[in-house]
Design a protein around this motif. Structure first.
Motif, PDB file in Angstrom:
ATOM      1  N   ILE A 183       0.879  -1.304  -0.100  1.00 43.40           N
ATOM      2  CA  ILE A 183      -0.143  -0.050  -0.010  1.00 43.40           C
ATOM      3  C   ILE A 183       0.988   1.308   0.086  1.00 43.40           C
ATOM      4  O   ILE A 183       0.550   2.233  -0.679  1.00 43.40           O
ATOM      5  N   ALA A 184       1.960   1.253   0.806  1.00 45.47           N
ATOM      6  CA  ALA A 184       2.806   2.451   0.805  1.00 45.47           C
ATOM      7  C   ALA A 184       3.332   2.634  -0.525  1.00 45.47           C
ATOM      8  O   ALA A 184       3.507   3.962  -0.813  1.00 45.47           O
ATOM      9  N   GLY A 185       3.612   1.846  -1.095  1.00 48.70           N
ATOM     10  CA  GLY A 185       4.340   1.870  -2.591  1.00 48.70           C
ATOM     11  C   GLY A 185       3.195   2.380  -3.508  1.00 48.70           C
ATOM     12  O   GLY A 185       3.365   3.259  -4.458  1.00 48.70           O
ATOM     13  N   THR A 206     -13.033  -0.156  11.057  1.00 51.73           N
ATOM     14  CA  THR A 206     -13.688   1.395  11.862  1.00 51.73           C
ATOM     15  C   THR A 206     -12.629   2.374  11.449  1.00 51.73           C
ATOM     16  O   THR A 206     -12.981   3.459  11.077  1.00 51.73           O
ATOM     17  N   LEU A 207     -11.290   2.005  11.520  1.00 52.58           N
ATOM     18  CA  LEU A 207     -10.327   3.202  11.378  1.00 52.58           C
ATOM     19  C   LEU A 207     -10.275   3.561  10.016  1.00 52.58           C
ATOM     20  O   LEU A 207     -10.162   4.783   9.671  1.00 52.58           O
ATOM     21  N   ALA A 208     -10.381   2.482   9.117  1.00 51.93           N
ATOM     22  CA  ALA A 208     -10.496   3.102   7.628  1.00 51.93           C
ATOM     23  C   ALA A 208     -11.547   3.950   7.233  1.00 51.93           C
ATOM     24  O   ALA A 208     -11.445   4.896   6.604  1.00 51.93           O
ATOM     25  N   GLY A 238      -4.060   7.159   1.931  1.00 53.10           N
ATOM     26  CA  GLY A 238      -2.904   7.541   1.770  1.00 53.10           C
ATOM     27  C   GLY A 238      -2.618   8.468   0.414  1.00 53.10           C
ATOM     28  O   GLY A 238      -1.781   9.373   0.386  1.00 53.10           O
ATOM     29  N   ALA A 239      -3.210   8.029  -0.507  1.00 49.85           N
ATOM     30  CA  ALA A 239      -3.157   8.848  -1.980  1.00 49.85           C
ATOM     31  C   ALA A 239      -3.449  10.285  -1.776  1.00 49.85           C
ATOM     32  O   ALA A 239      -3.085  10.892  -2.156  1.00 49.85           O
ATOM     33  N   LEU A 296      -2.634   4.029  10.454  1.00 55.96           N
ATOM     34  CA  LEU A 296      -3.898   2.976   9.704  1.00 55.96           C
ATOM     35  C   LEU A 296      -3.034   2.063   9.097  1.00 55.96           C
ATOM     36  O   LEU A 296      -3.415   0.704   8.921  1.00 55.96           O
ATOM     37  N   LEU A 297      -1.974   2.317   8.314  1.00 54.86           N
ATOM     38  CA  LEU A 297      -1.174   1.426   7.260  1.00 54.86           C
ATOM     39  C   LEU A 297      -0.433   0.377   8.251  1.00 54.86           C
ATOM     40  O   LEU A 297      -0.399  -0.907   7.939  1.00 54.86           O
TER      41      LEU A 297
END
Length: 691
Positions: free
Chosen positions: A97-99, A390-392, A306-307, A367-368
């Motif tokens: 996801i980070a990438g 829930t956090l997302a 993130g994006a 979150l990640l």
């Protein structure tokens, strides 16, 4: 960084004097987070020209370009991190996801189309299928040999997935499922890869066997001939055409008319059908089974969060750099115009959004990390998965709305230049517009968060004895009396002795901010919880009506909760900054974020007696003081984002404006020194008046 920008940086540092200094390298490393190396690799790739969006091309050309770019991502090994090592992946869910989210800086269409192929279509096979499905389909999905669609949303149902109309009816005579869309509202719609490129799809449908509907399940369905790209028998579709943004993606519709697929094409990790039609599942509750299946696909919301943060950083880096160079109006000098970033209103426009972006960035990293812990299996209980969902659902709405707001404000802050496509604000905003409604409509997601908050609130009092409940009621009554009689306000005024300075000191205190933000969430949840008490015992229609009466309050409570999460994440992030100067400046940024939230909801704090009028008056003044403190550090704070011109790609953020301004100032300086400068008429009039 261009020479012009370097000159601005040197000037800013000289002006800072003895102020605390930001260690840009240290802060930049902290912002890269746990998967720093992955982000660096992804940014290097996103900085390559061959992955950049070309403005002005047709949607047909854009689609073709993005599909070729997908092949480039495969060649660079940039999209396989989450897949199993035995297939060439690295089982790195957080790193994936980070990438992936960094691709938004190259072209949002590329990011989303990659997300459709590997984050939705491929991930559905990975997480909803079993070993046999992995062996059969994952290699060709990973290599892009099999482009695919994620066919969940229908014309008639988007957010309400449980009510979709497509059916998959099991036929034991042939051991096949029959996929059917019985009416047009059941057509699958808005599907990436459906209009042109997809040759298969993961189709979500109501699983029916032996006359029983077992709810929504996922099926692997070939949709086109791999060679001719024509639809297979029984399958049809339409092109969604040109959209408001993301036109590098071939969104389209699909419909199915009695399409037969093998029984083995059911992705059966959470529900299976035997040859004779018997249904089994490791999860007995249909509701829990449904939410477990959808929960495996939460990565879409995580990546959009993130994006959106990345897009906000790009916009702010461009707008703040421009504002540090652009001059308008002779406010404080007869010869030099003022730099835009020295105007208080301009600082308000940009610095408050900069503070929110920092808060969102720290919250996204948490979150990640939570996402990776769940999907790696390190913390994968049912409660962990619910917490992740829930956090997302809390953070994705805030960050996507914030990105749209920031892009618009930055566009306006750059004037007419900001409207030019070359400066990307308008283009990025158009592309990110749909982020607010896909992977879960923002308002619906906040409603899910609110329901979780209410469930947790109810759980606290489910099994308490009479004495505990009596003490709680007494405390609530005391709190109400304190607020509604104004005693809290009087206490604040006495503590401040009527002095604005003491009010400001109280508001900038970390615990004071936490108390104000937390109490708002607690009060809102408690108020709605009390109003809805016993709703589960009412007839369905009356319960729904009661819930609807308080829906707006519920969603506002969830939004307040999400804002508190961001503030807490920012505050926790501060403790990891070792450099004292950097930590001090970031504390000002955190205070700006916290006080901006309080200012935004000032009417609530006043109406509910949580702030005295004295303290309320000082909120705006103290925010303005923070703006002055942060002014010398603004460029450092955006430099720490770590994006170069190859990512920002805007003229206004390149330093070109400083060259123009310096040229103009040099021209007028030379003209004045020459003695040939014309006399301003207003000067002549003033001389005449004095005579």
């Amino acid at each position: 960084m261009t020479e012009a920008l370097q000159n601005v940086r040197r000037s800013e540092k000289q002006d800072a004097g003895k102020e605390p200094r930001v260690d840009v390298a240290l802060l930049g490393e902290r912002l890269l987070g746990t998967w720093a190396e992955v982000r660096r690799e992804a940014r290097a790739l996103a900085g390559k020209e061959e992955f950049h969006k070309i403005e002005g091309i047709t949607h047909v050309e854009h689609r073709a370009r993005v599909f070729e770019q997908l092949k480039g991502l495969v060649d660079h090994g940039a999209v396989h991190r989450a897949f199993p090592a035995r297939f060439g992946g690295s089982d790195d869910h957080g790193g994936n996801i980070a990438g992936f989210e960094e691709l938004v800086t190259a072209d949002p269409s590329l990011q989303i189309k990659a997300g459709v192929q590997w984050g939705l279509f491929g991930a559905a096979v990975l997480h909803l299928g079993t070993e046999k499905h992995h062996e059969k389909w994952l290699p060709s999905i990973m290599s892009l040999e099999t482009p695919g669609a994620f066919a969940m949303t229908e014309m008639g149902h988007g957010s309400d997935v449980a009510s979709i109309g497509t059916t998959a009816t099991y036929d034991p005579a042939t051991e096949e499922f029959v996929i059917n869309t019985p009416f047009k509202a059941a057509w699958k719609d808005y599907l990436g890869n459906a209009a042109k490129d997809g040759i298969a799809a993961v189709v979500f449908a109501q699983l029916i066997t032996q006359g029983v509907n077992h709810g929504v399940h996922a099926f692997y369905v070939p949709i086109r001939d791999a060679d001719t790209k024509e639809f297979l028998p029984g399958i049809g579709g339409e092109d969604d055409g040109v959209k408001g943004g993301l036109n590098g993606i071939d969104n389209g519709r699909l419909h199915f008319s009695q399409v037969r697929i093998p029984r083995e094409n059911l992705l059966n990790r959470y529900g299976d059908v035997a040859a004779d039609g018997t249904y089994t599942s490791p999860i007995a509750s249909p509701g829990r089974r449904f939410f477990t299946m959808l929960g495996t696909l939460v990565q879409g919301r995580v990546s959009l969060d993130g994006a959106s943060v990345a897009a906000s950083k790009i916009a702010l880096a461009s707008a703040i750099r421009y504002a540090s160079q652009r001059r308008q109006f002779n406010a404080g000098s007869p010869v030099d115009e003022e730099v835009l970033l020295d105007y208080q209103r301009h600082q308000r426009r940009l610095f408050t959004r900069l503070a929110t972006t920092y808060a969102a960035s720290f919250a996204h990293e948490q979150l990640l990390e939570k996402f990776d812990a769940v999907f790696s299996g390190k913390q994968d209980t049912d409660e962990d998965r619910q917490d992740l969902e829930t956090l997302a659902a809390a953070l994705k709405p805030l960050s996507t709305w914030h990105a749209l707001d920031t892009l618009q404000e930055c566009r306006e802050a750059c004037g007419g230049a900001g409207f030019l496509i070359e400066n990307r604000f308008a283009s990025l905003r158009a592309d990110l517009d749909v982020y607010a409604t896909f992977e879960g409509d923002n308002t619906v997601l906040l409603q899910l968060v609110a329901k979780r908050l209410l469930a947790d609130y109810a759980k606290e009092f489910r099994n308490v004895d009479f004495g505990v409940m009596a003490r709680f009621v007494a405390a609530q009554a005391s709190d109400v009396a304190l607020n509604r009689t104004g005693l809290r306000q009087v206490a604040q005024f006495v503590a401040d002795t009527g002095l604005p300075q003491k009010s400001a000191l109280a508001l900038k205190d970390e615990e004071s901010q936490r108390s104000l933000l937390t109490s708002r969430v607690q009060s809102m949840v408690a108020e709605v919880g009390a109003a809805l008490k016993g709703a589960n015992k009412l007839p369905q229609a009356k319960a729904a009506a009661l819930f609807n009466e308080h829906q707006d309050q519920l969603i506002e409570a969830a939004r307040a909760h999400a804002e508190l999460l961001q503030w807490e994440a920012f505050t926790e992030g501060l403790r990891t900054i070792e450099d004292a100067g950097t930590r001090e400046v970031l504390t000002w940024v955190r205070d700006l974020f916290g006080l901006s939230l309080i200012e935004k909801h000032l009417s609530w704090y006043l109406m509910n007696g949580r702030l005295s009028m004295q303290r309320a008056r000082t909120v705006g003044d103290y925010i303005n003081r923070l703006l002055v403190r942060l002014r010398p550090h603004a460029l450092d704070l955006v430099d720490a984002f770590g994006y170069g011109q190859e990512h920002i790609r805007s003229t206004v953020g390149s330093g070109a404006e400083l060259v123009r301004q310096d040229e103009a100032r040099a021209y007028y300086r030379t003209l004045r020194a020459s003695g040939d400068a014309p006399v301003d008429e207003k000067v002549l009039l003033e001389r005449a008046r004095r005579k």
